[in-house]
Write an enzyme that holds these catalytic residues in place. Structure first.
Site, PDB file in Angstrom:
ATOM      1  N   SER A   1      -6.874  -7.457  -0.174  1.00 52.34           N
ATOM      2  CA  SER A   1      -6.190  -6.337   0.504  1.00 52.34           C
ATOM      3  C   SER A   1      -6.407  -6.428   2.006  1.00 52.34           C
ATOM      4  O   SER A   1      -7.443  -6.934   2.459  1.00 52.34           O
ATOM      5  CB  SER A   1      -6.753  -5.011  -0.002  1.00 52.34           C
ATOM      6  OG  SER A   1      -6.243  -3.942   0.760  1.00 52.34           O
TER       7      SER A   1
ATOM      8  N   TYR B   1     -14.158   0.289  -1.095  1.00 55.25           N
ATOM      9  CA  TYR B   1     -13.089  -0.600  -1.598  1.00 55.25           C
ATOM     10  C   TYR B   1     -12.896  -1.769  -0.626  1.00 55.25           C
ATOM     11  O   TYR B   1     -12.819  -2.937  -1.039  1.00 55.25           O
ATOM     12  CB  TYR B   1     -11.806   0.232  -1.712  1.00 55.25           C
ATOM     13  CG  TYR B   1     -10.542  -0.517  -2.057  1.00 55.25           C
ATOM     14  CD1 TYR B   1     -10.277  -0.905  -3.370  1.00 55.25           C
ATOM     15  CD2 TYR B   1      -9.584  -0.794  -1.076  1.00 55.25           C
ATOM     16  CE1 TYR B   1      -9.089  -1.554  -3.692  1.00 55.25           C
ATOM     17  CE2 TYR B   1      -8.397  -1.438  -1.394  1.00 55.25           C
ATOM     18  CZ  TYR B   1      -8.158  -1.819  -2.704  1.00 55.25           C
ATOM     19  OH  TYR B   1      -6.972  -2.468  -3.014  1.00 55.25           O
TER      20      TYR B   1
HETATM   21  N1  LIG Z   1      -1.157  -0.521  -4.267  1.00 56.20           N
HETATM   22  C1  LIG Z   1      -1.583  -0.864  -3.066  1.00 56.20           C
HETATM   23  O1  LIG Z   1      -1.274  -0.210  -2.028  1.00 56.20           O
HETATM   24  C2  LIG Z   1      -2.449  -2.095  -2.896  1.00 56.20           C
HETATM   25  C3  LIG Z   1      -2.709  -2.544  -1.598  1.00 56.20           C
HETATM   26  C4  LIG Z   1      -3.512  -3.663  -1.415  1.00 56.20           C
HETATM   27  C5  LIG Z   1      -4.038  -4.323  -2.520  1.00 56.20           C
HETATM   28  N2  LIG Z   1      -3.776  -3.845  -3.779  1.00 56.20           N
HETATM   29  C6  LIG Z   1      -4.370  -4.587  -4.896  1.00 56.20           C
HETATM   30  O2  LIG Z   1      -3.317  -5.056  -5.716  1.00 56.20           O
HETATM   31  C7  LIG Z   1      -3.797  -5.228  -7.056  1.00 56.20           C
HETATM   32  C8  LIG Z   1      -2.818  -4.543  -8.009  1.00 56.20           C
HETATM   33  O3  LIG Z   1      -2.841  -3.154  -7.707  1.00 56.20           O
HETATM   34  P1  LIG Z   1      -1.681  -2.134  -8.087  1.00 56.20           P
HETATM   35  O4  LIG Z   1      -1.450  -1.318  -6.875  1.00 56.20           O
HETATM   36  O5  LIG Z   1      -0.558  -2.872  -8.727  1.00 56.20           O
HETATM   37  O6  LIG Z   1      -2.506  -1.219  -9.113  1.00 56.20           O
HETATM   38  P2  LIG Z   1      -2.228  -0.427 -10.460  1.00 56.20           P
HETATM   39  O7  LIG Z   1      -0.798  -0.429 -10.835  1.00 56.20           O
HETATM   40  O8  LIG Z   1      -2.930   0.885 -10.323  1.00 56.20           O
HETATM   41  O9  LIG Z   1      -3.023  -1.324 -11.526  1.00 56.20           O
HETATM   42  C9  LIG Z   1      -4.407  -1.478 -11.542  1.00 56.20           C
HETATM   43  C10 LIG Z   1      -4.696  -2.444 -12.674  1.00 56.20           C
HETATM   44  O10 LIG Z   1      -6.071  -2.759 -12.706  1.00 56.20           O
HETATM   45  C11 LIG Z   1      -6.463  -2.729 -14.078  1.00 56.20           C
HETATM   46  N3  LIG Z   1      -7.902  -2.509 -14.200  1.00 56.20           N
HETATM   47  C12 LIG Z   1      -8.678  -1.625 -13.521  1.00 56.20           C
HETATM   48  N4  LIG Z   1      -9.949  -1.714 -13.943  1.00 56.20           N
HETATM   49  C13 LIG Z   1      -9.976  -2.691 -14.900  1.00 56.20           C
HETATM   50  C14 LIG Z   1     -10.993  -3.237 -15.721  1.00 56.20           C
HETATM   51  N5  LIG Z   1     -12.273  -2.804 -15.653  1.00 56.20           N
HETATM   52  N6  LIG Z   1     -10.672  -4.236 -16.588  1.00 56.20           N
HETATM   53  C15 LIG Z   1      -9.398  -4.688 -16.684  1.00 56.20           C
HETATM   54  N7  LIG Z   1      -8.386  -4.188 -15.934  1.00 56.20           N
HETATM   55  C16 LIG Z   1      -8.678  -3.205 -15.063  1.00 56.20           C
HETATM   56  C17 LIG Z   1      -5.663  -1.568 -14.670  1.00 56.20           C
HETATM   57  O11 LIG Z   1      -5.678  -1.633 -16.074  1.00 56.20           O
HETATM   58  P3  LIG Z   1      -5.403  -0.331 -16.997  1.00 56.20           P
HETATM   59  O12 LIG Z   1      -3.908  -0.116 -16.985  1.00 56.20           O
HETATM   60  O13 LIG Z   1      -5.947  -0.715 -18.316  1.00 56.20           O
HETATM   61  O14 LIG Z   1      -6.134   0.817 -16.342  1.00 56.20           O
HETATM   62  C18 LIG Z   1      -4.301  -1.885 -14.048  1.00 56.20           C
HETATM   63  O15 LIG Z   1      -3.658  -2.920 -14.756  1.00 56.20           O
HETATM   64  C19 LIG Z   1      -5.214  -4.641  -7.076  1.00 56.20           C
HETATM   65  O16 LIG Z   1      -6.149  -5.688  -6.894  1.00 56.20           O
HETATM   66  C20 LIG Z   1      -5.237  -3.757  -5.836  1.00 56.20           C
HETATM   67  O17 LIG Z   1      -6.548  -3.580  -5.341  1.00 56.20           O
HETATM   68  C21 LIG Z   1      -2.988  -2.756  -3.998  1.00 56.20           C
END
Ligand SMILES: NC(=O)c1ccc[n+]([C@@H]2O[C@H](COP(=O)([O-])OP(=O)(O)OC[C@H]3O[C@@H](n4cnc5c(N)ncnc54)[C@H](OP(=O)(O)O)[C@@H]3O)[C@@H](O)[C@H]2O)c1
Length: 249
Positions: free
Chosen positions: A140, A153
């Protein structure tokens, strides 16, 4: 040639959009995560929409001991021919909770850093024997500079970016590639209620997925997505610390 790809955290907002692009270009997929019902629905959709070969696998990030056998199952599923592992899961805690409660702080660090490092270790050991392929993980922009609003984070993501950098150096000599993905703000379940969809600096998962897919095909090392975050973070990282500490960011 068709690629065999393991997507870990495949039901995350960003990964779901990415899996559609990968399936559309003929990749065989393993969708891994802990919500098997959701993964099965996602897999069924990809099979119908793109006639894609899609399997699902159970994966719990915090069960570190299970990571080597998880990698092993994926390798066996693809008859020892995995092209790439893409790690997409993550956890965004409420910063104030991490300040009050060590358990939440540890969960943030373990989910976003320790578990990814542990999983990548097992996957790297396999790619080292294959002398080809790639690892990719979503870090990120929050890892580029610590801010009071999300430094737990951010610190975990900073650790991850640094780990990926070292792994890339190792992979260069061992025959595999490593892609670091640094999204800005993305409209997904992770940011629901935190960012406003439609505001200028918030991207759709589809836009970010396109950048990731292009970076994989172009064998990139590090990407900011959308690309303008590179310039935003260059400015933020160049603010002198004695000024930066006074800002409310
Ligand atoms: N959204 C943003 O603005 C943003 C910005 C920068 C980076 N990111 C990064 O992008 C990536 C994807 O994020 P997203 O925004 O698409 O998030 P999201 O839709 O909220 O999804 C989070 C995912 O992480 C999984 N997860 C969390 N804890 C877990 C565990 N202990 N074991 C297995 N799976 C687990 C969740 O599974 P469950 O469905 O089972 O809970 C879900 O599939 C992440 O690494 C996030 O940090 C996001």
């Amino acid at each position: 040639m068709s690629e065999n790809i393991v997507v870990v955290g495949a039901n995350s907002g960003i990964a779901e959009a990415l899996c559609r692009l990968l399936a559309e270009r003929g990749c065989r997929l393993i969708l891994a995560g802990r919500n098997l019902d959701q993964l099965e629905r996602q897999a069924a959709d990809l099979r119908i929409r793109y006639r894609a070969e899609v399997a699902i696998e159970s994966f719990e990030a915090l069960d570190f001991c299970s990571h080597p056998s998880f990698v092993d199952r994926c390798v066996r599923h693809f008859a020892r021919d995995v092209t790439g592992f893409i790690v997409c899961y993550g956890y965004l805690p409420i910063q104030e909770e991490t300040q009050r409660d060590g358990v939440t702080l540890r969960k943030a660090i373990d989910t976003n850093f320790t578990s990814v490092a542990c999983l990548l270790n097992a996957a790297a050991a396999y790619l080292e024997t294959r002398k080809a392929g790639y690892l990719a993980a979503i870090s990120s922009v929050a890892g580029d500079r610590g801010r009071q609003s999300n430094y737990a984070y951010g610190a975990a993501k900073a650790g991850l970016s640094s780990y990926l950098q070292g792994l890339r150096n190792r992979g260069h000599h061992a025959g595999f590639r490593v892609l670091t993905i640094k999204p800005g703000m993305v409209d997904t379940p992770m940011t629901a209620g935190i960012v406003k969809a439609g505001s200028p600096l918030v991207s759709s998962p589809a836009r970010v997925a396109q950048d990731i897919d292009r970076a994989l095909r172009n064998r990139r090392d590090v990407i900011y997505t959308p690309g303008y975050w590179y310039y935003i973070m260059s400015i933020i990282c160049n603010i002198p610390e004695r000024l930066f500490k006074r800002l409310r960011l």
